[in-house]
Design an enzyme around this catalytic site. Sequence first.
Site, PDB file in Angstrom:
ATOM      1  CG  HIS A  44      -1.741   1.069   1.393  1.00 27.57           C
ATOM      2  ND1 HIS A  44      -3.034   0.834   0.589  1.00 27.57           N
ATOM      3  CD2 HIS A  44      -1.932   2.167   2.134  1.00 27.57           C
ATOM      4  CE1 HIS A  44      -3.655   1.960   0.686  1.00 27.57           C
ATOM      5  NE2 HIS A  44      -3.168   2.756   1.727  1.00 27.57           N
ATOM      6  CE  LYS A  86      -3.132  10.222  -5.491  1.00 30.18           C
ATOM      7  NZ  LYS A  86      -2.568  10.002  -4.191  1.00 30.18           N
ATOM      8  CD  GLU A  88      -5.199   7.902  -1.463  1.00 27.23           C
ATOM      9  OE1 GLU A  88      -4.058   8.114  -1.676  1.00 27.23           O
ATOM     10  OE2 GLU A  88      -5.891   8.039  -0.225  1.00 27.23           O
ATOM     11  CG  HIS A  90     -10.619   4.179   2.426  1.00 22.73           C
ATOM     12  ND1 HIS A  90     -11.187   4.564   3.557  1.00 22.73           N
ATOM     13  CD2 HIS A  90      -9.413   4.136   2.662  1.00 22.73           C
ATOM     14  CE1 HIS A  90     -10.272   4.735   4.800  1.00 22.73           C
ATOM     15  NE2 HIS A  90      -9.155   4.512   4.112  1.00 22.73           N
ATOM     16  CG  HIS A  92      -8.877  -4.385   1.770  1.00 28.46           C
ATOM     17  ND1 HIS A  92      -7.752  -4.829   1.936  1.00 28.46           N
ATOM     18  CD2 HIS A  92      -9.521  -4.694   0.402  1.00 28.46           C
ATOM     19  CE1 HIS A  92      -7.602  -5.476   0.735  1.00 28.46           C
ATOM     20  NE2 HIS A  92      -8.321  -5.601  -0.018  1.00 28.46           N
ATOM     21  CD  GLN A 309      -9.156   8.864   8.480  1.00 26.99           C
ATOM     22  OE1 GLN A 309      -9.431   9.485   7.478  1.00 26.99           O
ATOM     23  NE2 GLN A 309      -8.172   7.899   8.460  1.00 26.99           N
ATOM     24  CG  ASN A 472     -18.706  10.411 -19.522  1.00 27.47           C
ATOM     25  OD1 ASN A 472     -19.870  10.498 -20.415  1.00 27.47           O
ATOM     26  ND2 ASN A 472     -18.675   9.568 -18.822  1.00 27.47           N
ATOM     27  CG  ASN A 523      -4.507   4.611  -4.607  1.00 26.04           C
ATOM     28  OD1 ASN A 523      -5.583   4.012  -4.479  1.00 26.04           O
ATOM     29  ND2 ASN A 523      -3.513   4.465  -3.690  1.00 26.04           N
TER      30      ASN A 523
HETATM   31  N1  LIG Z   1     -21.824   6.801  -7.182  1.00 26.96           N
HETATM   32  C1  LIG Z   1     -22.236   7.862  -7.810  1.00 26.96           C
HETATM   33  N2  LIG Z   1     -21.958   9.099  -6.924  1.00 26.96           N
HETATM   34  C2  LIG Z   1     -22.389  10.214  -7.669  1.00 26.96           C
HETATM   35  N3  LIG Z   1     -22.943  10.535  -9.017  1.00 26.96           N
HETATM   36  C3  LIG Z   1     -22.965   9.446  -9.692  1.00 26.96           C
HETATM   37  C4  LIG Z   1     -22.503   8.144  -9.061  1.00 26.96           C
HETATM   38  N4  LIG Z   1     -22.791   7.276 -10.132  1.00 26.96           N
HETATM   39  C5  LIG Z   1     -23.259   7.903 -11.107  1.00 26.96           C
HETATM   40  N5  LIG Z   1     -23.270   9.145 -10.987  1.00 26.96           N
HETATM   41  C6  LIG Z   1     -23.921  10.266 -11.822  1.00 26.96           C
HETATM   42  O1  LIG Z   1     -25.020   9.992 -12.472  1.00 26.96           O
HETATM   43  C7  LIG Z   1     -24.942  10.415 -13.894  1.00 26.96           C
HETATM   44  C8  LIG Z   1     -25.031   9.203 -14.718  1.00 26.96           C
HETATM   45  O2  LIG Z   1     -24.078   8.439 -14.490  1.00 26.96           O
HETATM   46  P1  LIG Z   1     -23.609   7.467 -15.665  1.00 26.96           P
HETATM   47  O3  LIG Z   1     -24.591   6.563 -16.225  1.00 26.96           O
HETATM   48  O4  LIG Z   1     -22.301   6.484 -15.120  1.00 26.96           O
HETATM   49  O5  LIG Z   1     -22.915   8.406 -16.682  1.00 26.96           O
HETATM   50  P2  LIG Z   1     -23.280   8.960 -18.220  1.00 26.96           P
HETATM   51  O6  LIG Z   1     -24.389   9.793 -18.094  1.00 26.96           O
HETATM   52  O7  LIG Z   1     -22.073   9.184 -18.566  1.00 26.96           O
HETATM   53  O8  LIG Z   1     -23.793   7.645 -18.754  1.00 26.96           O
HETATM   54  C9  LIG Z   1     -23.347  11.129 -13.942  1.00 26.96           C
HETATM   55  O9  LIG Z   1     -23.702  12.488 -13.715  1.00 26.96           O
HETATM   56  C10 LIG Z   1     -22.952  10.540 -12.753  1.00 26.96           C
HETATM   57  O10 LIG Z   1     -21.829  11.574 -12.346  1.00 26.96           O
HETATM   58 MG   LIG Z   2     -21.422   9.391 -20.625  1.00 29.66          MG
END
Ligand SMILES: Nc1ncnc2c1ncn2[C@@H]1O[C@H](COP(=O)(O)OP(=O)(O)O)[C@@H](O)[C@H]1O
Ligand SMILES: [Mg+2]
Lengths: 720, 235, 83, 83
Positions: A44, A86, A88, A90, A92, A309, A472, A523
Amino acid sequence: MPLNTVDPTTLGLRPSECEFARRQAGRELSDLEWAVLSVLWSEHCAYKHSRALLSRLPREGERVLAGPGAGAGVLDIGEGWAVAAKVESHNHPSAVEPLQGAATGIGGIMRDVLSMGARPAAFLDSLRFGMPGTGRTDYLLRGVVAGIAHYGNCVGVPTVGGDLYFHPSYERNPLVNAMCVGFLRHEQLRDSAASGEGNRFLLLGARTGRDGIGGAAFASVTLREDAAEDRPRVQVGDPFLGKLLIEATLEILACEPVVAIQDLGAGGLAGALIEMCAKGGVGAEVWLERVPLRAADLAPAEILLSESQERMLLLLPPASIPAAQATAQRLGIIAAEVGEVRADGEIAVTMGGELLSRLSAAIYAEAPMAPLAPASGNADAPVPAEPQGGDARSALLALLARPNLSSRAGIYGTYDQDVGLRTVVRPGLDAAVLRAAPGAPGVAVAVDQTPRYCERSARIGASLAVCEAARNVAARGAVPIGLTNCLNLGSPERPEAARELVDVVDGIAEAANELGIPVTGGNVSLYNESGGLAIVPTPVIGMIGHLPDPERAIGVGSPIPGMRVLLLGQPADRLAGSEFAELAGVQPAAPAPPDYPALRAVLNLLPAAGAAGEIALAHDVADGGLLVALAEIVLHTGLGVSVNLAEATPRYLFGEPSALFIAVTGDPGAVLLRAAALGVRVKEIGEVTQSAQLVVGMPTEPLWSLERAQLQRAVGRDLL
Amino acid sequence: MIADVVVFPGSNCDFDTLEALRLALPGATLRRQWHGELDLSRSDLCVLPGGFAYGDYLRAGALAARSPALREVRRLIERGGLVLGICNGFQVLVEAGILPGAFQTNDVQHFLCRDVHVRVASSESPFLSGLREGAVLQLPIAHQEGNYRVTPREFEELSSEGRIALQYCGADGEIVPRENPNGSYHSIAGVLGAHGRVLGLMPHPERAAWPEIGRADGLEILRGALSVVAEGGRA
Amino acid sequence: MPNYRAELRIHLRSGVLDPAGEAVQSSLGHLGFAVDRVEVGKLLTVDLSASSPAEAEEALRRMAKELLVNPVLEDYDLEVRAR
Amino acid sequence: MPNYRAELRIHLRSGVLDPAGEAVQSSLGHLGFAVDRVEVGKLLTVDLSASSPAEAEEALRRMAKELLVNPVLEDYDLEVRAR
Ligand SMILES: Nc1ncnc2c1ncn2[C@@H]1O[C@H](COP(=O)(O)OP(=O)(O)O)[C@@H](O)[C@H]1O
Ligand SMILES: [Mg+2]
């Protein structure tokens, strides 16, 4: 000095590593030294299996102000502004205690960005779980999302995006990757290399407790069958203190001549201090009795290695310490002077005047690398036959309801997306848009990786992840200028997983080179396997797209009925790797490799057309294919879309291409001209309508339509 | 005009609020004041911003409401100054007993962040004087404990005194349970103090003060303080 | 001065809606546990020194009034013992 | 079947950071109450029917294990009485 009583191999060090350490030191090490070494030489902390490989990633770029090796990558975005980012893992800790594991993951990545001198401005979360519907998965998902909301919302940094996939291989090894983005002025950029004999280390933030001791070593060991035994190692985050830490750190950085700064993460105080010294080629004397403790009876090794933390380590000239401490005190946070720089490169640990250990910083910092023994060859499966025909309308509804395509609104709706006033475009489609400040330059940000693609080809899957992340941000009119990544894989000691590690690095390197996007850091999280089941290789890509004028990004305004709908780029020519193929029960196959020339051309087109105000909305075709992307536009805008498609083949409707966008424009002529000039294939397929429905015409098929409410019912599965 | 934003440990909308006030109150002197050194003796307007003061531990707003800073706020109110509590600031005012009622966790039991519509139920306040009764605003919410509770008696009293400021509603202004995001009693999103000079509301007007990105419905509320100054300053 | 440990058990007042309790009850139901009611309250444990149990109790009642309990929604009971 | 009321008192395990307790303690200090420690825990009251107190307790222990208590961070004690 106390001597050696433990067998260092019981701390997880290999016999060869112990030998190496003894040779370097020219003597036997003490218990304390072995303890520190076992943590700093863990996978790690030391990247033993991946460091050499990571040098294959391109890191040069004219906007790169800080690259791999820094706490976070930093990119120039113009007008004196820069962005730090960045990602990273988490994983585990989140498997053991989802809420606190995810919360401390968010807190940890936030401090990485803070350590560059940047103000944390946004989080994104990339989540992977086993298939939903089992009690365990639902519990993990709910806990993780609640943990991100808890820490992010409270610390006052919005969460503006992420991604979420379900795949059986994550059943026992869920992944929680967190990304933080921060903004800074160029002159605020800071470094972690210690220098200047006599300069003082100031430990800022939480008291040091017994929590998280051995956490780093813990993260490097394959999860045991009964992970519950590792429970006492779970840490609790305090976002309230995290917020004070941001403000105190930034104020001290602004007012005092801070020489170097580093966050405390894996390896605790020892990890931060030794890294700062090794980077600067200096040593330090540490005064353990001055470290503020939460429990009185901590042993020296515990004080050095505790991963409590909400702590930062700052290096200041002695004369500046009182002012820095006064600032901290005013803001209600503890700041203790815990050591000073020595010129001789030695780390001298003392407690109450007694010397406990003295060893060169370089020995701690230079773990012997572990060789990889990758299995040879690439086991990409052959491309299978395509399923034919079928009813496109029902297939669309079935696809939208799949866990990997259903709406994420319920998740990001629990995250504060706005705090800080930097969010110009919220989550919903593709990338979110941030501005460094009102009126200032900004970025579009996204994280991406599709397990389905990586399952059959780690290499193609990794390059496609880069392409999707680039698409995107381009959908917002941004130019991808840098990426950060988190490589989640199984045990590198297994030849197959070693192969996957090599492949994902090569895949990222290929796409980054082809698209001219430098890798600014990342990471590596290995050993994501348990009970003989390893995760699908999961190279998560965090993309930064540059927007000189984010307030005019594509997607800030809304489309208007009557606007034209265009297809830009290269439609899919096969179904391999698609969600549709999975739905149809076709044997999984490797997806098509990226079409770089076509993608480069559209990536050039969108920022230009966007800046000229020619495009009201853009969305790339990804998971689920063209019809799904059209449906998502209807869902997102609340308006309708009516199209006439050129083909009715499954591969055209449901294939997942690497270089295709849907664009909504009020000025199709202008876009067509640009497309011709840049060599982008373009086709007008329909228009935006007032009535909220998707209307689809296809050759030789009767026209069909779906109301927005029907689409909504299909995607609207409640994940939480 | 002097407007102060109070910063408690854990406040996190203080910079945002200042930034929005800069736009809404051109020419005003804006100050960001740390709670421990709070001095409102020259203030015309005091804003308690959003965030999680003291981590919102125990109950949202509870610890901040007992801090010495609230004495200054009370003095300002006695002098007829304006006080605006946004989200966490609203919770603090309620915990301090300056506004009636209490907050519980949203009925959905988790944090919620999204745009909502609110209807102006009363304009008997400087903050709402630029809006007509019945006007519908689109504002973002972001809170976990926004489920506002008052007793039926208190509700009758508040209503008859015109102190219900804002109620959650649909885009068309209709007040229906479906449009109530957090379960608040009678969809209450904001209430006024006895003389309309204290306003507490859950939505964030400072996040909707930005015409350049199409979110501007909060500006009018932030501008409200101007109406008092135009009338010749504090009462 | 002797040391005491006080336990303040905070309940919702009767008549106050308890959506948290209902949510827990329904989750229990999904897991196959049928229960009649769940209430989610708070348990504050306060360690303090006082000259007598009565004084400790008196101090706790003042803390409850001034900070720990919100009388609009909450009731409490109190138990003080030596530690 | 007879009716029981169970009280589940949930504490943080020792050594686990309790930021809420610390914040409340310091706030009490500002209000002039000097106390040695505050812990903020949870109090769940569950009404249920069972054939005996032992069975009710057994059911509660299973609920605690499966949902109500997070063993990573929390400990609990339990009291069951007839209602
Ligand atoms: N775990 C998550 N936390 C926050 N936002 C999320 C999460 N999963 C997806 N989103 C948001 O939901 C929207 C749709 O996600 P996704 O289907 O992966 O993207 P896309 O529109 O490119 O197909 C995006 O704005 C994405 O950032
Ligand atoms: Mg997309």
